[in-house]
Each structure stands twice: as C-alpha cells, then as structure tokens.
Design a protein around this motif. Structure first.
Motif, mmCIF file in Angstrom:
data_model
loop_
_atom_site.group_PDB
_atom_site.id
_atom_site.type_symbol
_atom_site.label_atom_id
_atom_site.label_comp_id
_atom_site.label_asym_id
_atom_site.label_seq_id
_atom_site.Cartn_x
_atom_site.Cartn_y
_atom_site.Cartn_z
ATOM 1 N N ILE A 45 67.509 24.509 67.859
ATOM 2 C CA ILE A 45 67.261 23.398 66.943
ATOM 3 C C ILE A 45 67.360 23.925 65.517
ATOM 4 O O ILE A 45 66.676 24.889 65.148
ATOM 5 N N PRO A 79 66.722 22.944 61.718
ATOM 6 C CA PRO A 79 66.093 21.936 60.861
ATOM 7 C C PRO A 79 67.025 21.562 59.710
ATOM 8 O O PRO A 79 67.958 22.300 59.394
ATOM 9 N N PRO A 80 66.794 20.413 59.080
ATOM 10 C CA PRO A 80 67.673 20.004 57.983
ATOM 11 C C PRO A 80 67.585 20.981 56.818
ATOM 12 O O PRO A 80 66.555 21.624 56.590
ATOM 13 N N LYS A 81 68.682 21.104 56.088
ATOM 14 C CA LYS A 81 68.757 22.002 54.941
ATOM 15 C C LYS A 81 67.970 21.403 53.774
ATOM 16 O O LYS A 81 68.108 20.221 53.458
ATOM 17 N N LYS A 111 65.325 27.357 65.637
ATOM 18 C CA LYS A 111 64.294 27.611 66.641
ATOM 19 C C LYS A 111 64.972 27.505 68.005
ATOM 20 O O LYS A 111 65.702 26.558 68.269
ATOM 21 N N ARG A 117 60.051 14.216 65.209
ATOM 22 C CA ARG A 117 60.678 14.552 63.936
ATOM 23 C C ARG A 117 60.779 13.294 63.083
ATOM 24 O O ARG A 117 61.113 12.221 63.578
ATOM 25 N N GLU A 163 62.780 13.481 60.354
ATOM 26 C CA GLU A 163 64.114 13.606 59.773
ATOM 27 C C GLU A 163 65.129 13.934 60.863
ATOM 28 O O GLU A 163 64.774 14.370 61.953
ATOM 29 N N ASP A 164 66.390 13.743 60.519
ATOM 30 C CA ASP A 164 67.464 14.131 61.425
ATOM 31 C C ASP A 164 67.461 15.647 61.592
ATOM 32 O O ASP A 164 67.036 16.385 60.703
ATOM 33 N N PHE A 165 67.953 16.102 62.729
ATOM 34 C CA PHE A 165 68.100 17.533 62.951
ATOM 35 C C PHE A 165 69.303 17.755 63.851
ATOM 36 O O PHE A 165 69.806 16.837 64.494
#
Length: 160
Positions: free
Chosen positions: A110, A112-114, A125, A146, A148-150
């Motif tokens: 996974i 995470p968003p920048k 992760k 979540r 946010e998008d990922f």
C-alpha cells in the motif's frame, strides 16, 4: 533474426541459475514424501525442452531420472482422468490426494498518497497475504479505513 544456442543460453543464464533453487524448494515443499523413494521426476513445460535447462535439472537432482516426455495438455488430462476415476465407485484406483498449493508468498503493498510539500514518495506498507505452500483456493477479507485515495499492488514477495 538468428540466435545461436550459445547466445540464447547467455541470455537466459539468470533464469538458469534459479533452477537448482526451484528444485530444492519443490523437494522441501513435498511434505511426507520420502526423497529416497522418488524414482522419477516428471517435468512439464516448454522450457524443459531447452538443453541448458535439462542440464541444470540433472545437476540439481543427479540420482533421479528426469522424465521430459509428458506434454502439458496430456498431464492435465491424465490427472483429471485419475482424479475422476478415484471419485467414482466404478474404478479401482490407488488412493491419492490432490492438493493445490500457492507457489510463492503473496504480498499486498500500500502506497499512501504523496504529500504536496514533500518531493519524496512515502514508504509503502507491505502486508503478507498468503504464505508459499498454503493450500488454495484462499480468500482474505481486508478492510481499509482511509479518508484519501491510495495505491496498492499485489505481487509475489520472492519468485526466485
């Protein structure tokens, strides 16, 4: 385009180096099998027709004859026939079990968003989904909480 056998073997050398490890992995995965009682190994697939692959197989298991005569389609048909006969009461077939195993460990990564202010991507992760040699089919239910998008990917952890 002409490719000599020597050229082909040099191109596939990284793959040839993996043969001994794969054979050892298969032997180790065969729980309950007395290695001393193995009288033949049947290998199926187009690559086994390559002389360099055959040579590496013979080096990996020198005391056991390697049977290369089984066609992939024929092996599936033979296995299905024997399994069907074992389920039927009409045929006398030596009892055997059929276990389908995952060959490699499956991993979920996974990302995470920048972050806007940071130029570096955050570390991914990883979660191990299924171990190698687990019986399949397998399912795993996962919940992602979540806001946010990922981004995620599913891949094998080590296919060597």
């Amino acid at each position: 385009l002409k490719v000599s056998r020597a050229d082909l073997e040099s191109l596939i050398e990284p793959l040839l180096q993996r043969v001994a490890g794969l054979v050892a992995s298969v032997v180790d995965t065969a729980d309950g099998v007395d290695k001393g009682k193995v009288h033949s190994v049947v290998v199926v697939g187009g690559a086994v027709r390559t002389p360099a692959v055959q040579s590496r197989l013979k080096q990996a298991i020198p005391d056991v004859p390697i049977n290369l005569g089984m066609d992939g389609d024929d092996s599936v048909c033979l296995g299905a026939t024997l399994f069907a006969a074992s389920l039927s009461g009409e045929f006398r077939v030596k009892k055997f079990t059929l276990n389908d195993l995952a060959l490699f460990t499956s991993v979920l990564s996974i990302v995470p968003p920048k972050a806007d202010s940071d130029d570096e991507l955050p570390a991914a992760k990883t979660i191990e989904l299924f171990d190698a040699a687990e019986q399949t089919p397998l399912t795993r239910v996962m919940t992602f909480k979540r806001a946010e998008d990922f981004t995620f990917s599913v891949h094998y952890s080590d296919a060597s």
